[in-house]
Enzyme design. Structure first.
Site, mmCIF file in Angstrom:
data_model
loop_
_atom_site.group_PDB
_atom_site.id
_atom_site.type_symbol
_atom_site.label_atom_id
_atom_site.label_comp_id
_atom_site.label_asym_id
_atom_site.label_seq_id
_atom_site.Cartn_x
_atom_site.Cartn_y
_atom_site.Cartn_z
ATOM 1 N N ARG A 170 5.785 24.687 28.121
ATOM 2 C CA ARG A 170 7.205 25.068 28.060
ATOM 3 C C ARG A 170 7.548 25.219 26.593
ATOM 4 O O ARG A 170 7.441 24.264 25.809
ATOM 5 C CB ARG A 170 8.087 24.001 28.717
ATOM 6 C CG ARG A 170 9.548 24.177 28.353
ATOM 7 C CD ARG A 170 10.482 23.382 29.209
ATOM 8 N NE ARG A 170 10.559 23.935 30.552
ATOM 9 C CZ ARG A 170 11.529 23.665 31.417
ATOM 10 N NH1 ARG A 170 12.516 22.865 31.072
ATOM 11 N NH2 ARG A 170 11.519 24.203 32.612
ATOM 12 N N HIS B 191 10.507 32.563 33.553
ATOM 13 C CA HIS B 191 10.359 31.253 34.195
ATOM 14 C C HIS B 191 9.731 31.488 35.581
ATOM 15 O O HIS B 191 10.366 31.297 36.620
ATOM 16 C CB HIS B 191 11.729 30.577 34.304
ATOM 17 C CG HIS B 191 11.679 29.104 34.558
ATOM 18 N ND1 HIS B 191 10.485 28.394 34.635
ATOM 19 C CD2 HIS B 191 12.673 28.188 34.774
ATOM 20 C CE1 HIS B 191 10.773 27.112 34.866
ATOM 21 N NE2 HIS B 191 12.077 26.966 34.960
ATOM 22 N N GLN C 256 9.641 28.753 38.510
ATOM 23 C CA GLN C 256 10.920 28.588 39.205
ATOM 24 C C GLN C 256 11.130 29.734 40.193
ATOM 25 O O GLN C 256 11.533 29.516 41.337
ATOM 26 C CB GLN C 256 12.066 28.558 38.179
ATOM 27 C CG GLN C 256 13.436 28.400 38.815
ATOM 28 C CD GLN C 256 13.679 27.013 39.377
ATOM 29 O OE1 GLN C 256 13.475 26.011 38.702
ATOM 30 N NE2 GLN C 256 14.106 26.932 40.635
ATOM 31 N N ASP D 42 22.830 30.954 36.695
ATOM 32 C CA ASP D 42 22.172 30.028 35.764
ATOM 33 C C ASP D 42 23.176 29.744 34.640
ATOM 34 O O ASP D 42 24.217 30.424 34.532
ATOM 35 C CB ASP D 42 20.876 30.686 35.221
ATOM 36 C CG ASP D 42 20.023 29.735 34.378
ATOM 37 O OD1 ASP D 42 20.302 28.521 34.366
ATOM 38 O OD2 ASP D 42 19.071 30.225 33.730
ATOM 39 N N CYS E 73 18.824 27.429 39.424
ATOM 40 C CA CYS E 73 17.563 26.758 39.054
ATOM 41 C C CYS E 73 17.787 25.324 38.600
ATOM 42 O O CYS E 73 16.851 24.527 38.617
ATOM 43 C CB CYS E 73 16.852 27.564 37.976
ATOM 44 S SG CYS E 73 17.844 27.797 36.484
ATOM 45 N N ARG F 175 9.768 23.350 43.742
ATOM 46 C CA ARG F 175 8.994 23.423 42.493
ATOM 47 C C ARG F 175 7.682 22.677 42.679
ATOM 48 O O ARG F 175 6.628 23.114 42.234
ATOM 49 C CB ARG F 175 9.780 22.810 41.329
ATOM 50 C CG ARG F 175 11.019 23.572 40.896
ATOM 51 C CD ARG F 175 10.684 24.929 40.308
ATOM 52 N NE ARG F 175 9.810 24.842 39.150
ATOM 53 C CZ ARG F 175 10.198 24.563 37.897
ATOM 54 N NH1 ARG F 175 11.474 24.385 37.635
ATOM 55 N NH2 ARG F 175 9.327 24.501 36.901
HETATM 56 N N1 NVA Z 1 17.827 29.575 31.534
HETATM 57 C C1 NVA Z 1 17.666 28.135 31.454
HETATM 58 C C2 NVA Z 1 16.748 27.659 32.531
HETATM 59 C C3 NVA Z 1 16.514 26.166 32.546
HETATM 60 C C4 NVA Z 1 15.582 25.748 33.619
HETATM 61 C C5 NVA Z 1 17.132 27.758 30.081
HETATM 62 O O1 NVA Z 1 16.229 28.431 29.572
HETATM 63 O O2 NVA Z 1 17.635 26.788 29.517
HETATM 64 N N1 CP Z 2 14.737 24.391 36.593
HETATM 65 C C1 CP Z 2 14.003 23.769 35.658
HETATM 66 O O1 CP Z 2 13.018 24.287 35.125
HETATM 67 O O2 CP Z 2 14.434 22.504 35.388
HETATM 68 P P1 CP Z 2 13.964 21.585 34.175
HETATM 69 O O3 CP Z 2 14.476 22.209 32.920
HETATM 70 O O4 CP Z 2 14.597 20.264 34.471
HETATM 71 O O5 CP Z 2 12.473 21.502 34.165
#
Ligand code: NVA
Ligand code: CP
Length: 318
Positions: free
Chosen positions: A116, A143, A146, A238, A278, A306
């Site tokens: 990540r 992502h 997800q 989101d 998400c 997930r």
């Molecule tokens: N769009 C959000 C998704 C988090 C799971 C982010 O990147 O923070």
């Molecule tokens: N939706 C998602 O990826 O959640 P986290 O940021 O908690 O991993």
């Protein structure tokens, strides 16, 4: 499903990276969804399934996480393997060691790496340097884990995906990119409404349009949320400021003020619409409390899936 089942389908996912859904065919994505459903059933029925005994997954985190971290770690444990949490600050990449050297080194110990990170090119560089499969656990661009779990969730609820309309309201971010690509691969119609200047990435729109042309999907990019939501089977949103964009929060609250998924907007969707997010969510910003906590919301099924979807990815590629 066992390895022989993967062979039976004529598909071979073993050793592949899972960086974006564009790299997977419609059949392969559907195979992963079916496998996720099957692994979920096994787990619920207490059937032990441990094809990854003796295998280890490294999990590199440069950003926070609740769902991704816990579901990968638990998933790997349930499959008989082991997962290692590797925070950027504790790795030598935090002190300037290159991604290439990190990838080469970790490949000597591990069987796969989930990352990540911020820049998507970091995921690509890691995959170039590694000799083991790389899984994208979220980048600025996409992502896909997800989105796979989300399509599993819709599939479980609706029984099929082809021809369903998914409306995404809000920021043109990593989440919508994976939803567009995945939705078009699966024959869904995807409608996106974002404020001017906050729409999805041009290249991701083009790539999704090319996929849609092959699968018969429709991709609509608009600025009017009501137009996107019209007759939708699924409404997705989101956060307005993703991780890494926190300093833009104040200006984004203004730009997105007419993009909240609330009781007024959902009236334009089908009566049996599903609400998805998400998570993490900001109640009162991108979604009203009544909608996210209401009877159409399936956000915690998404979160649960997930686990199952990622087990399917790991069982298939590791
Ligand atoms: N769009 C959000 C998704 C988090 C799971 C982010 O990147 O923070
Ligand atoms: N939706 C998602 O990826 O959640 P986290 O940021 O908690 O991993």
């Amino acid at each position: 499903m066992t390895n022989s089942t993967q062979k039976d389908t004529g598909l071979n996912l073993r050793g592949r990276d899972f960086i974006g859904l564009a790299d997977y065919s419609s059949e392969e994505i559907q195979y992963l969804i079916d496998l996720a459903v099957e692994l979920k059933r096994k787990q619920k029925e207490g059937e032990v399934y441990q094809p990854l005994k003796g295998k280890t997954l490294g999990m590199i985190f440069e950003k926070s996480s609740t769902r991704t971290r816990v579901s990968f770690e638990v998933g790997m444990f349930q499959l008989g393997g082991h997962a290692l949490f590797l925070s950027r600050n504790d790795l030598q990449i935090g002190r300037g060691e290159t991604i290439w050297d990190t990838a080469q080194t970790l490949s000597r110990y591990l069987d796969g790496i989930m990352i990540r990170t911020f820049a998507h090119r970091t995921v690509i560089e890691l995959a170039r340097g590694a000799t083991i499969p790389i899984i994208n656990g979220l980048s600025d661009l996409s992502h896909p884990c997800q989105a796979l779990a989300d399509y599993q969730t819709i599939y479980e609820r609706k029984g099929s995906l082809k021809g369903l309309k998914l409306a995404y309201i809000g920021d043109g971010n990593n989440m919508v990119h994976s939803l567009m690509v995945g939705g078009c691969k699966l024959g869904m119609n995807v409608s996106v409404a974002s404020p001017e200047g906050y729409g999805p990435d041009r290249e991701m729109i083009e790539a999704s349009r090319e996929i849609a042309a092959q699968t018969g999907s429709q991709l609509q990019i608009v600025t009017d949320p009501k137009e996107a939501v019209a007759d939708a089977d699924v409404i997705y949103t989101d956060v307005w400021a993703s991780m890494g964009f926190e300093e833009e929060q104040a200006e984004r609250v203004v730009a997105f003020r007419n993009y909240q998924v609330n009781e007024e907007l959902v009236k334009y969707a089908k009566p049996d619409y599903l609400f998805m997010h998400c998570l993490p969510a900001h109640r009162g910003e991108e979604v009203s409390e009544g909608i996210i906590d209401g009877s159409h919301s399936i956000v915690f099924d998404q979160a649960e899936n997930r686990l199952h979807a990622q087990k399917a990815i790991m069982a298939a590629i590791l």
